[in-house]
Design a protein around this motif. Structure first.
Motif, PDB file in Angstrom:
ATOM      1  N   VAL A  97       0.847  -1.201   0.000  1.00 52.66           N
ATOM      2  CA  VAL A  97       0.000   0.000   0.000  1.00 52.66           C
ATOM      3  C   VAL A  97       0.882   1.250   0.000  1.00 52.66           C
ATOM      4  CG1 VAL A  97      -1.692   1.325   1.329  1.00 52.66           C
ATOM      5  CG2 VAL A  97      -1.944  -1.159   1.092  1.00 52.66           C
ATOM      6  N   LEU A  98       1.938   1.250   0.811  1.00 55.62           N
ATOM      7  CA  LEU A  98       2.836   2.404   0.836  1.00 55.62           C
ATOM      8  C   LEU A  98       3.511   2.603  -0.522  1.00 55.62           C
ATOM      9  CD1 LEU A  98       4.420   1.976   4.365  1.00 55.62           C
ATOM     10  CD2 LEU A  98       2.725   3.667   3.661  1.00 55.62           C
ATOM     11  N   GLY A  99       3.869   1.524  -1.185  1.00 61.60           N
ATOM     12  CA  GLY A  99       4.435   1.631  -2.520  1.00 61.60           C
ATOM     13  C   GLY A  99       3.455   2.240  -3.507  1.00 61.60           C
ATOM     14  N   GLU A 100       2.198   1.864  -3.371  1.00 62.01           N
ATOM     15  CA  GLU A 100       1.157   2.402  -4.248  1.00 62.01           C
ATOM     16  C   GLU A 100       0.893   3.876  -3.940  1.00 62.01           C
ATOM     17  OE1 GLU A 100      -1.825   1.695  -7.337  1.00 62.01           O
ATOM     18  OE2 GLU A 100       0.228   1.173  -6.836  1.00 62.01           O
ATOM     19  N   VAL A 101       0.903   4.246  -2.674  1.00 61.61           N
ATOM     20  CA  VAL A 101       0.755   5.651  -2.297  1.00 61.61           C
ATOM     21  C   VAL A 101       1.890   6.467  -2.909  1.00 61.61           C
ATOM     22  CG1 VAL A 101       0.910   7.259  -0.342  1.00 61.61           C
ATOM     23  CG2 VAL A 101      -0.599   5.271  -0.204  1.00 61.61           C
ATOM     24  N   ALA A 102       3.119   5.952  -2.811  1.00 51.99           N
ATOM     25  CA  ALA A 102       4.261   6.667  -3.397  1.00 51.99           C
ATOM     26  C   ALA A 102       4.088   6.809  -4.907  1.00 51.99           C
ATOM     27  CB  ALA A 102       5.554   5.937  -3.063  1.00 51.99           C
ATOM     28  N   ARG A 103       3.529   5.808  -5.553  1.00 52.41           N
ATOM     29  CA  ARG A 103       3.327   5.874  -7.006  1.00 52.41           C
ATOM     30  C   ARG A 103       2.362   6.985  -7.389  1.00 52.41           C
ATOM     31  NH1 ARG A 103      -0.348   4.653 -10.664  1.00 52.41           N
ATOM     32  NH2 ARG A 103      -1.782   3.640  -9.215  1.00 52.41           N
ATOM     33  N   VAL A 104       1.250   7.127  -6.661  1.00 46.66           N
ATOM     34  CA  VAL A 104       0.223   8.096  -7.052  1.00 46.66           C
ATOM     35  C   VAL A 104       0.504   9.508  -6.547  1.00 46.66           C
ATOM     36  CG1 VAL A 104      -1.517   6.282  -7.212  1.00 46.66           C
ATOM     37  CG2 VAL A 104      -1.376   7.653  -5.119  1.00 46.66           C
ATOM     38  N   LEU A 105       1.420   9.662  -5.573  1.00 48.14           N
ATOM     39  CA  LEU A 105       1.771  11.002  -5.103  1.00 48.14           C
ATOM     40  C   LEU A 105       2.591  11.738  -6.152  1.00 48.14           C
ATOM     41  CD1 LEU A 105       2.884  10.556  -1.369  1.00 48.14           C
ATOM     42  CD2 LEU A 105       0.894  11.829  -2.199  1.00 48.14           C
ATOM     43  N   ARG A 106       2.324  13.037  -6.252  1.00 44.77           N
ATOM     44  CA  ARG A 106       3.167  13.892  -7.081  1.00 44.77           C
ATOM     45  C   ARG A 106       4.525  14.029  -6.401  1.00 44.77           C
ATOM     46  NH1 ARG A 106      -1.124  18.842  -7.833  1.00 44.77           N
ATOM     47  NH2 ARG A 106      -2.531  17.725  -9.231  1.00 44.77           N
ATOM     48  N   PRO A 107       5.580  14.339  -7.151  1.00 46.78           N
ATOM     49  CA  PRO A 107       6.851  14.672  -6.503  1.00 46.78           C
ATOM     50  C   PRO A 107       6.624  15.821  -5.507  1.00 46.78           C
ATOM     51  CG  PRO A 107       7.183  14.329  -8.840  1.00 46.78           C
ATOM     52  CD  PRO A 107       5.683  14.319  -8.607  1.00 46.78           C
ATOM     53  N   GLY A 108       7.106  15.658  -4.307  1.00 53.18           N
ATOM     54  CA  GLY A 108       6.879  16.637  -3.244  1.00 53.18           C
ATOM     55  C   GLY A 108       5.587  16.408  -2.493  1.00 53.18           C
ATOM     56  N   GLY A 109       4.778  15.432  -2.915  1.00 53.30           N
ATOM     57  CA  GLY A 109       3.500  15.147  -2.265  1.00 53.30           C
ATOM     58  C   GLY A 109       3.685  14.553  -0.877  1.00 53.30           C
ATOM     59  N   VAL A 110       2.679  14.758  -0.037  1.00 50.95           N
ATOM     60  CA  VAL A 110       2.745  14.363   1.375  1.00 50.95           C
ATOM     61  C   VAL A 110       1.801  13.195   1.645  1.00 50.95           C
ATOM     62  CG1 VAL A 110       2.272  15.142   3.739  1.00 50.95           C
ATOM     63  CG2 VAL A 110       3.344  16.687   2.113  1.00 50.95           C
ATOM     64  N   PHE A 111       2.275  12.268   2.469  1.00 53.94           N
ATOM     65  CA  PHE A 111       1.444  11.166   2.951  1.00 53.94           C
ATOM     66  C   PHE A 111       1.432  11.221   4.471  1.00 53.94           C
ATOM     67  CE2 PHE A 111       1.235   6.664   4.462  1.00 53.94           C
ATOM     68  CZ  PHE A 111      -0.100   6.473   4.201  1.00 53.94           C
ATOM     69  N   VAL A 112       0.239  11.129   5.055  1.00 53.24           N
ATOM     70  CA  VAL A 112       0.088  11.095   6.505  1.00 53.24           C
ATOM     71  C   VAL A 112      -0.499   9.748   6.899  1.00 53.24           C
ATOM     72  CG1 VAL A 112      -1.081  12.114   8.502  1.00 53.24           C
ATOM     73  CG2 VAL A 112      -0.161  13.592   6.698  1.00 53.24           C
ATOM     74  N   HIS A 113       0.189   9.072   7.791  1.00 51.04           N
ATOM     75  CA  HIS A 113      -0.248   7.787   8.341  1.00 51.04           C
ATOM     76  C   HIS A 113      -0.624   8.028   9.795  1.00 51.04           C
ATOM     77  CE1 HIS A 113       0.325   3.563   9.806  1.00 51.04           C
ATOM     78  NE2 HIS A 113       0.770   4.212  10.866  1.00 51.04           N
ATOM     79  N   ILE A 114      -1.851   7.660  10.163  1.00 55.48           N
ATOM     80  CA  ILE A 114      -2.276   7.686  11.562  1.00 55.48           C
ATOM     81  C   ILE A 114      -2.778   6.285  11.855  1.00 55.48           C
ATOM     82  CG2 ILE A 114      -3.845   8.679  13.262  1.00 55.48           C
ATOM     83  CD1 ILE A 114      -3.971  11.178  11.381  1.00 55.48           C
ATOM     84  N   GLY A 115      -2.126   5.618  12.802  1.00 53.60           N
ATOM     85  CA  GLY A 115      -2.498   4.235  13.053  1.00 53.60           C
ATOM     86  C   GLY A 115      -2.259   3.795  14.476  1.00 53.60           C
ATOM     87  N   VAL A 116      -2.676   2.582  14.724  1.00 53.26           N
ATOM     88  CA  VAL A 116      -2.458   1.961  16.024  1.00 53.26           C
ATOM     89  C   VAL A 116      -0.949   1.929  16.274  1.00 53.26           C
ATOM     90  CG1 VAL A 116      -2.692  -0.194  17.300  1.00 53.26           C
ATOM     91  CG2 VAL A 116      -4.534   0.568  15.807  1.00 53.26           C
ATOM     92  N   HIS A 117      -0.535   2.317  17.468  1.00 54.37           N
ATOM     93  CA  HIS A 117       0.891   2.337  17.802  1.00 54.37           C
ATOM     94  C   HIS A 117       1.427   0.907  17.825  1.00 54.37           C
ATOM     95  CE1 HIS A 117       4.699   3.362  19.513  1.00 54.37           C
ATOM     96  NE2 HIS A 117       4.344   4.641  19.657  1.00 54.37           N
ATOM     97  N   PRO A 118       2.427   0.599  16.990  1.00 54.19           N
ATOM     98  CA  PRO A 118       2.889  -0.783  16.909  1.00 54.19           C
ATOM     99  C   PRO A 118       3.623  -1.276  18.148  1.00 54.19           C
ATOM    100  CG  PRO A 118       4.247   0.624  15.532  1.00 54.19           C
ATOM    101  CD  PRO A 118       3.113   1.468  16.044  1.00 54.19           C
ATOM    102  N   CYS A 119       4.119  -0.371  18.985  1.00 54.81           N
ATOM    103  CA  CYS A 119       4.870  -0.806  20.164  1.00 54.81           C
ATOM    104  C   CYS A 119       3.975  -1.170  21.336  1.00 54.81           C
ATOM    105  CB  CYS A 119       5.828   0.294  20.611  1.00 54.81           C
ATOM    106  SG  CYS A 119       7.090   0.689  19.393  1.00 54.81           S
TER     107      CYS A 119
END
Length: 201
Positions: A97-119
């Motif tokens: 999914v992260l690879g796909e997000v990187a593909r569709v983002l424009r250069p300089g585009g921002v991705f925000v992940h908010i999720g359950v804390h893995p620790c």
């Protein structure tokens, strides 16, 4: 997220901004009840989810598209920003999914992940006493598990995925995203981890 005027592929999501794992659209609904807009940016959120049931709840709150987050119906570099909120444990391959997000983002585009804390959350974490979270063996594993510290939710019934913190951060880097910022929420022990990453120019 898709900025107004962004190009999309055949059968692609409407113009706006992309929300991977659209869920019910309730978070964007709180921003503005009638027409959901991103404050000051002129973007309209678009919820993308695999679940027709979740999208049925979101429809009417925001534009939606039924799609697999690992195969988004968008052209390369089509969106300036994307967000995934509390969905990574529901996806069998979040690295894809992260690879796909990187593909569709424009250069300089921002991705925000908010999720359950893995620790501090997962089948290995006993949170029955929030002041003293007990960590059992299993943190370093990345299984799909139905183990849960409570029988009051859905995790013990439908399961959840887990990525230890180093594997989660490495998945961002492997996707070509640059990590920019982090936050933790919850007290006394964090339950939510936020990450801001950017696609390089």
């Amino acid at each position: 997220m898709i900025a107004p005027g962004a190009e999309s592929g055949a059968g692609a999501v409407p113009e706006g901004r992309e929300r991977v794992g659209g869920r019910t659209g309730r978070q964007p609904q709180r921003e503005r009840p009638k027409e959901v807009r991103t404050c000051g940016l002129g973007w309209t959120p678009v919820g993308v989810d695999l679940s027709a049931g979740m999208l049925a709840h979101a429809r009417g709150r925001l534009p939606v598209a039924q799609a697999d987050a690992a195969r988004l119906p968008l052209l390369d570099g089509a969106v300036p920003a994307a967000v995934a909120v509390m969905v990574h444990t529901d996806m069998p391959d979040y690295a894809a999914v992260l690879g796909e997000v990187a593909r569709v983002l424009r250069p300089g585009g921002v991705f925000v992940h908010i999720g359950v804390h893995p620790c501090f959350c997962g089948g290995f974490a006993d949170r029955s006493d929030p002041d003293a979270v007990l960590l059992r063996p299993g943190y370093l594993d990345s299984p799909w598990t139905t183990e849960s510290w409570t029988g009051q939710g859905l995790r013990d019934k439908v399961g959840a995925g887990h990525l230890p913190l180093p594997r989660l951060f490495q998945a961002f880097l492997n996707a070509g995203l640059v990590l920019e910022g982090f936050t933790e929420q919850g007290a006394p022990t964090p339950v939510v981890l936020g990450v801001r990453a950017r696609k390089p120019l």
